[in-house]
Every structure is written in C-alpha cells, then in structure tokens.
Design a protein around this motif. Structure first.
Motif, PDB file in Angstrom:
ATOM      1  N   THR A   1       0.831  -1.207   0.000  1.00  0.00           N
ATOM      2  CA  THR A   1       0.000   0.000   0.000  1.00  0.00           C
ATOM      3  C   THR A   1       0.866   1.259   0.000  1.00  0.00           C
ATOM      4  N   GLN A   2       2.138   1.128   0.362  1.00  0.00           N
ATOM      5  CA  GLN A   2       3.058   2.264   0.383  1.00  0.00           C
ATOM      6  C   GLN A   2       3.735   2.483  -0.968  1.00  0.00           C
ATOM      7  N   TRP A   3       3.530   1.579  -1.904  1.00  0.00           N
ATOM      8  CA  TRP A   3       4.171   1.685  -3.211  1.00  0.00           C
ATOM      9  C   TRP A   3       3.302   2.542  -4.127  1.00  0.00           C
ATOM     10  N   ARG A   4       3.633   3.791  -4.245  1.00  0.00           N
ATOM     11  CA  ARG A   4       2.862   4.707  -5.098  1.00  0.00           C
ATOM     12  C   ARG A   4       3.328   4.638  -6.557  1.00  0.00           C
ATOM     13  N   THR A   5       4.564   4.196  -6.748  1.00  0.00           N
ATOM     14  CA  THR A   5       5.143   4.114  -8.089  1.00  0.00           C
ATOM     15  C   THR A   5       5.914   2.791  -8.200  1.00  0.00           C
ATOM     16  N   PRO A   6       6.209   2.349  -9.418  1.00  0.00           N
ATOM     17  CA  PRO A   6       7.057   1.166  -9.572  1.00  0.00           C
ATOM     18  C   PRO A   6       8.420   1.341  -8.884  1.00  0.00           C
ATOM     19  N   LYS A   7       8.949   2.539  -8.916  1.00  0.00           N
ATOM     20  CA  LYS A   7      10.239   2.814  -8.276  1.00  0.00           C
ATOM     21  C   LYS A   7      10.157   2.527  -6.766  1.00  0.00           C
ATOM     22  N   ASP A   8       9.025   2.870  -6.137  1.00  0.00           N
ATOM     23  CA  ASP A   8       8.835   2.582  -4.708  1.00  0.00           C
ATOM     24  C   ASP A   8       8.931   1.084  -4.446  1.00  0.00           C
ATOM     25  N   MET A   9       8.281   0.303  -5.295  1.00  0.00           N
ATOM     26  CA  MET A   9       8.315  -1.158  -5.152  1.00  0.00           C
ATOM     27  C   MET A   9       9.748  -1.671  -5.265  1.00  0.00           C
ATOM     28  N   HIS A  10      10.420  -1.250  -6.324  1.00  0.00           N
ATOM     29  CA  HIS A  10      11.785  -1.728  -6.555  1.00  0.00           C
ATOM     30  C   HIS A  10      12.720  -1.328  -5.415  1.00  0.00           C
ATOM     31  N   ARG A  11      12.593  -0.112  -4.954  1.00  0.00           N
ATOM     32  CA  ARG A  11      13.482   0.353  -3.869  1.00  0.00           C
ATOM     33  C   ARG A  11      13.269  -0.444  -2.589  1.00  0.00           C
ATOM     34  N   GLU A  12      12.001  -0.670  -2.221  1.00  0.00           N
ATOM     35  CA  GLU A  12      11.762  -1.409  -0.978  1.00  0.00           C
ATOM     36  C   GLU A  12      12.214  -2.857  -1.087  1.00  0.00           C
ATOM     37  N   LEU A  13      11.917  -3.513  -2.199  1.00  0.00           N
ATOM     38  CA  LEU A  13      12.345  -4.903  -2.347  1.00  0.00           C
ATOM     39  C   LEU A  13      13.872  -5.009  -2.406  1.00  0.00           C
ATOM     40  N   ALA A  14      14.516  -4.066  -3.063  1.00  0.00           N
ATOM     41  CA  ALA A  14      15.981  -4.063  -3.116  1.00  0.00           C
ATOM     42  C   ALA A  14      16.567  -3.906  -1.711  1.00  0.00           C
ATOM     43  N   ARG A  15      15.959  -3.047  -0.903  1.00  0.00           N
ATOM     44  CA  ARG A  15      16.427  -2.844   0.471  1.00  0.00           C
ATOM     45  C   ARG A  15      16.205  -4.103   1.314  1.00  0.00           C
ATOM     46  N   LEU A  16      14.996  -4.658   1.240  1.00  0.00           N
ATOM     47  CA  LEU A  16      14.677  -5.840   2.040  1.00  0.00           C
ATOM     48  C   LEU A  16      15.553  -7.040   1.689  1.00  0.00           C
TER      49      LEU A  16
END
Length: 175
Positions: free
Chosen positions: A51-66
């Motif tokens: 729900t915090q992923w407003r853009t594809p970049k948000d998704m990629h950044r969080e998954l890359a961090r995790l």
C-alpha cells in the motif's frame, strides 16, 4: 541440527509450496498464524506493505532494500529476476542458517489495481525463481495479503495462485 530436525522445520514451507510458491491471504490473523509457524520453523520472514508503493520505483526500492540487492540493481523486472536468482542461490537476501525465505506482501491488491502488469510480473518472477530454488533444495515462499476478500490473480509461472487453506472458500474470508 539433525537431518530429521531440518526436514521437520522445512515441512511448513513445503506444504505451502505444494500448491504454489505464491499464496493469497485476506485475514491478517490467518496470515500472522502462518508466519508464526514459519518463523518457529526457522524461516526468515521479510514483510513489505504494498500500500506504500505509489510508483514502480517505490516497489523496486523497498524490495531491493529488504533483499539486500547490490547497489547496481537496475530497478526493473529483468534486474529483479537476475537479483532474485542470486537470492535463490543464497548469495544475499537471507541468513545462511535460515530454513528458507518468506516474502510477505501486505495490501497487494491496492498495488495490483494500480499496476496490474507489474504486480503480476513480480509474482511471476518470484514463482519461477522459487521453482529454480527448489532444484537446489532451497525454499522461497511469497505470501500475498489482500484487503479485498474477492481479489484474484492470474496464474504465476503457469500455476494458479490459491488462497490459503483456512480461507479457501469465499465465505471463509468474510469474517
């Protein structure tokens, strides 16, 4: 740990993987009970709120961090596929002593409505890499929580995405 202990610890992940590497959940209490069992069995659990992923970049950044992707991660599905392949080989992403890896994506229906092709592509890659990991005895499990009890996904890696056993029937998700 003996071989028998390791086998017993892996049984829950194998049970989930038996249907599909990706499993749907609606009720948070059912998801939390499943996660408690997996944690007890030694699985490393990573949780992201889609729900915090407003853009594809948000998704990629969080998954890359995790998943501890390298700095050169390209923030696209091809790069996700490559890096998740390294995770499946335990190059990074989860501790070497973990029974397996569980990626939990909460509120995924919100992201999937906004970015349906990307949302499906992400899970499709995860399912394919999970199958690859099984060939070397590794477990990658993705638990997808939806705020919509009628949410459905197209097949991933040519396998339908099932609801978990406790919520398999529509009426089980109404509580």
């Amino acid at each position: 740990m003996t071989v028998g202990d390791r086998d017993a610890r892996r049984a829950m992940g194998e049970h989930l993987l038996g249907s599909s590497p990706v499993t749907l959940f609606h009720r948070v209490d059912v998801l939390d009970r499943t996660l408690a069992t997996l944690r007890e069995a030694g699985y490393h659990v990573l949780r992201a709120s889609a729900t915090q992923w407003r853009t594809p970049k948000d998704m990629h950044r969080e998954l890359a961090r995790l998943l501890h992707f390298p700095d050169y991660y390209g923030e696209n599905l091809d790069a996700f596929n490559d890096c998740l392949g390294d995770v499946a080989e335990r190059a990074y992403g989860f501790p070497s002593d973990a029974t397996g890896l569980v990626l939990v994506l909460t509120g995924y229906d919100t992201f999937a409505r906004e970015f349906p092709e990307l949302a499906h592509g992400l899970l499709d890659i995860f399912a394919l890499r999970s199958r690859d990991a099984l060939l070397s005895g590794e477990h990658l499990v993705c638990l997808v929580q939806s705020t919509d009890p009628r949410f459905s996904l197209p097949p991933v890696a040519a396998t339908p995405v099932p609801w978990n056993e406790a919520e398999r029937r529509d009426t089980d998700r109404d509580a």
